[in-house]
Design a protein around this motif. Sequence first.
Motif, mmCIF file in Angstrom:
data_model
loop_
_atom_site.group_PDB
_atom_site.id
_atom_site.type_symbol
_atom_site.label_atom_id
_atom_site.label_comp_id
_atom_site.label_asym_id
_atom_site.label_seq_id
_atom_site.Cartn_x
_atom_site.Cartn_y
_atom_site.Cartn_z
ATOM 1 N N ARG A 1 0.858 -1.180 0.000
ATOM 2 C CA ARG A 1 0.000 0.000 0.000
ATOM 3 C C ARG A 1 0.899 1.237 0.000
ATOM 4 N N TYR A 2 0.719 2.091 -0.990
ATOM 5 C CA TYR A 2 1.634 3.223 -1.083
ATOM 6 C C TYR A 2 0.987 4.376 -1.845
ATOM 7 N N GLN A 3 1.605 5.546 -1.666
ATOM 8 C CA GLN A 3 1.312 6.720 -2.488
ATOM 9 C C GLN A 3 2.637 7.312 -2.907
ATOM 10 N N LEU A 4 2.829 7.495 -4.199
ATOM 11 C CA LEU A 4 4.005 8.175 -4.727
ATOM 12 C C LEU A 4 3.524 9.481 -5.329
ATOM 13 N N GLU A 5 4.023 10.574 -4.793
ATOM 14 C CA GLU A 5 3.511 11.894 -5.173
ATOM 15 C C GLU A 5 4.652 12.782 -5.659
ATOM 16 N N LEU A 6 4.429 13.449 -6.785
ATOM 17 C CA LEU A 6 5.422 14.352 -7.353
ATOM 18 C C LEU A 6 5.155 15.775 -6.877
ATOM 19 N N TYR A 7 6.194 16.421 -6.364
ATOM 20 C CA TYR A 7 6.107 17.809 -5.901
ATOM 21 C C TYR A 7 6.620 18.709 -7.017
ATOM 22 N N GLU A 8 5.720 19.163 -7.840
ATOM 23 C CA GLU A 8 6.107 19.952 -9.010
ATOM 24 C C GLU A 8 6.678 21.298 -8.586
ATOM 25 N N GLY A 9 7.819 21.635 -9.161
ATOM 26 C CA GLY A 9 8.471 22.897 -8.856
ATOM 27 C C GLY A 9 9.381 22.851 -7.651
ATOM 28 N N GLU B 1 8.626 26.073 1.895
ATOM 29 C CA GLU B 1 7.758 25.972 3.071
ATOM 30 C C GLU B 1 6.435 25.290 2.747
ATOM 31 N N ALA B 2 5.833 25.646 1.621
ATOM 32 C CA ALA B 2 4.535 25.063 1.271
ATOM 33 C C ALA B 2 4.672 23.570 0.976
ATOM 34 N N ALA B 3 5.703 23.201 0.234
ATOM 35 C CA ALA B 3 5.919 21.790 -0.078
ATOM 36 C C ALA B 3 6.244 20.999 1.185
ATOM 37 N N ALA B 4 7.037 21.596 2.070
ATOM 38 C CA ALA B 4 7.377 20.918 3.323
ATOM 39 C C ALA B 4 6.125 20.672 4.161
ATOM 40 N N ALA B 5 5.248 21.678 4.243
ATOM 41 C CA ALA B 5 4.017 21.523 5.016
ATOM 42 C C ALA B 5 3.161 20.399 4.438
ATOM 43 N N LYS B 6 3.081 20.335 3.133
ATOM 44 C CA LYS B 6 2.322 19.261 2.477
ATOM 45 C C LYS B 6 2.924 17.902 2.799
ATOM 46 N N SER B 7 4.266 17.817 2.813
ATOM 47 C CA SER B 7 4.903 16.534 3.096
ATOM 48 C C SER B 7 4.607 16.069 4.517
ATOM 49 N N TRP B 8 4.508 17.005 5.455
ATOM 50 C CA TRP B 8 4.165 16.622 6.831
ATOM 51 C C TRP B 8 2.723 16.164 6.928
ATOM 52 N N GLU B 9 1.831 16.820 6.212
ATOM 53 C CA GLU B 9 0.435 16.392 6.193
ATOM 54 C C GLU B 9 0.322 14.963 5.674
ATOM 55 N N ARG B 10 1.028 14.684 4.585
ATOM 56 C CA ARG B 10 0.987 13.345 3.998
ATOM 57 C C ARG B 10 1.636 12.312 4.920
ATOM 58 N N THR B 11 2.752 12.698 5.542
ATOM 59 C CA THR B 11 3.454 11.771 6.435
ATOM 60 C C THR B 11 2.597 11.381 7.621
ATOM 61 N N LEU B 12 1.996 12.364 8.259
ATOM 62 C CA LEU B 12 1.158 12.075 9.426
ATOM 63 C C LEU B 12 -0.057 11.240 9.041
ATOM 64 N N ALA B 13 -0.608 11.488 7.854
ATOM 65 C CA ALA B 13 -1.740 10.691 7.389
ATOM 66 C C ALA B 13 -1.316 9.241 7.165
ATOM 67 N N ALA B 14 -0.154 9.049 6.547
ATOM 68 C CA ALA B 14 0.341 7.680 6.327
ATOM 69 C C ALA B 14 0.604 6.969 7.639
#
Length: 248
Positions: free
Chosen positions: A206-214, A229-242
């Motif tokens: 079970r996985y999600q592979l996500e591309l951070y454009e830009g 900062e915005a990309a980092a915040a998104k990565s934390w949201e995804r990490t905590l969800a996983a």
Amino acid sequence: MTQQDLRVTTPDGEAVGKLLLPDDAHEGGFPLDVLFVDAGGLRPAKYEMAGHLTQAGHAVLIPDPYWRQAPFEPFDTMTVFSDPPECARLMTMINTMKTAEWIADTEALIGAIDDPRVDRDGPLALVGYCMGGRAAFIAAATLGDRVAAVSCIHAGGLVGKDDTSPHKNLAGFRARAYLGVADQDGSCTPEHQAALREALDAAGIRYQLELYEGARHGFAVPDFPVYDEAAAAKSWERTLAAFAQGRG
């Protein structure tokens, strides 16, 4: 959050790490996460990053990958990759460090945690950055059922040509995986991403592979010049969800 120094004797000497706990550490029952650092090593920026996990009520272990090479002058992560002598010194340390030893150190440090507020025997969650993302991925396969979730952020070196490549060694992998990939990252190219998807699908992971454009490699680390900062915040949201999904 509060910090504790961890030390444990191994066959090679004394492994070193940091244990970070939420401010309300008197409550206890904290699930244990492991944060695998990037090339810059153990430093204040990593404790700041671990704060995203302690704020969520988790305990965080940060193993030191470079203790065998101590003492050494700390690196300026803002300039190290543009300073040829310093970059060469860093690359020597990276190439000397062995991921298998880093994972073994992690297991030893987990065993050395004696704070009863930490659930060291429960399901682990792992997060890593750059070389630490690769280490987290390999640790998830190595530790098997111990690991409920793993988040690999701008990780490189997951796809290689020989049989030792991490994407070819998934037999023990049981964790839910999140892979946050920087756009135009030479260490995880579109071809690598395709190979990862194929391997993870074939293994039933079970996985999600996500591309951070830009975003650029290193985007999630606040003391790197490419920090986003915005990309980092998104990565934390995804990490905590996983982590929440993996622990169920």
